[in-house]
Scaffold this active site. Structure first.
Site, short mmCIF file in Angstrom:
data_model
loop_
_atom_site.label_atom_id
_atom_site.label_comp_id
_atom_site.label_asym_id
_atom_site.label_seq_id
_atom_site.Cartn_x
_atom_site.Cartn_y
_atom_site.Cartn_z
N GLU A 159 0.02 0.67 7.79
CA GLU A 159 -1.20 0.71 7.18
C GLU A 159 -1.27 1.74 5.71
OE1 GLU A 159 -3.39 -1.37 7.27
OE2 GLU A 159 -2.73 -1.86 9.39
N HIS A 215 0.43 -0.07 3.13
CA HIS A 215 -0.58 -0.95 2.12
C HIS A 215 -1.66 -0.07 1.41
CE1 HIS A 215 -0.04 -4.67 4.20
NE2 HIS A 215 -0.46 -4.20 5.71
#
Length: 158
Positions: free
Chosen positions: A25, A28
């Site tokens: 994550e 991202h």
């Protein structure tokens, strides 16, 4: 022994999963920020939040179900595009296709790089040797082997 089972079969795998999800994550998140996409939520875990704080446009949170996580971008609801509304400025769909592609592939790419980094670190550091591996004492002699025929016995020091 039940404690060992819980630690080695449940707690350590969950912690490892949490680290992998965080790294994924984070990939991202960092690329989205670099490409000018506003991130609304950066969450480790799902479900009700246990802890959170907000800095600028992003709410950082830790949620109670530790089996994943997510990054929520501003304007990433595809339903809003179906209604004919223009994309929200600074949102995911308002960014260029290249930015969306880079952001989508950043998570898996960072996981691969992280795995490669860990492999290199483990390779360079190695593992601690067990005392038996460092000993010069003979532990076993195969019968009819040259060492056995030479008169070496278990317990001899070399």
């Amino acid at each position: 022994m039940a404690t060992d089972f819980i630690i080695y079969k449940i707690i350590i795998p969950l912690m490892t999963l949490g680290i992998v999800v965080f790294i994924h994550e984070l990939g991202h998140f960092l690329v989205a920020k670099k490409r000018g996409i506003i991130v609304e939520i950066f969450s480790i875990g799902f479900g009700p939040k246990l802890f959170s704080f907000k800095r600028k446009d992003t709410e950082y949170r830790i949620a109670c179900i530790p089996f994943g996580g997510y990054v929520k971008f501003l304007g990433d609801e595809i339903e809003s595009l179906d209604e004919g509304k223009p994309p929200i400025s600074g949102g995911f769909f308002a960014s260029s296709p290249a930015s969306r592609i880079y952001t989508a592939f950043a998570g898996p790419a960072v996981n691969l790089l992280f795995g490669l980094l860990l492999y290199c670190i483990v390779f360079m550091v190695g593992r601690p040797a067990a005392p038996a591996e460092l000993s010069t004492e003979i532990g076993y002699i195969q019968p009819d082997s040259p060492a056995f025929l030479a008169g070496l016995k278990p317990g001899d020091q070399i």
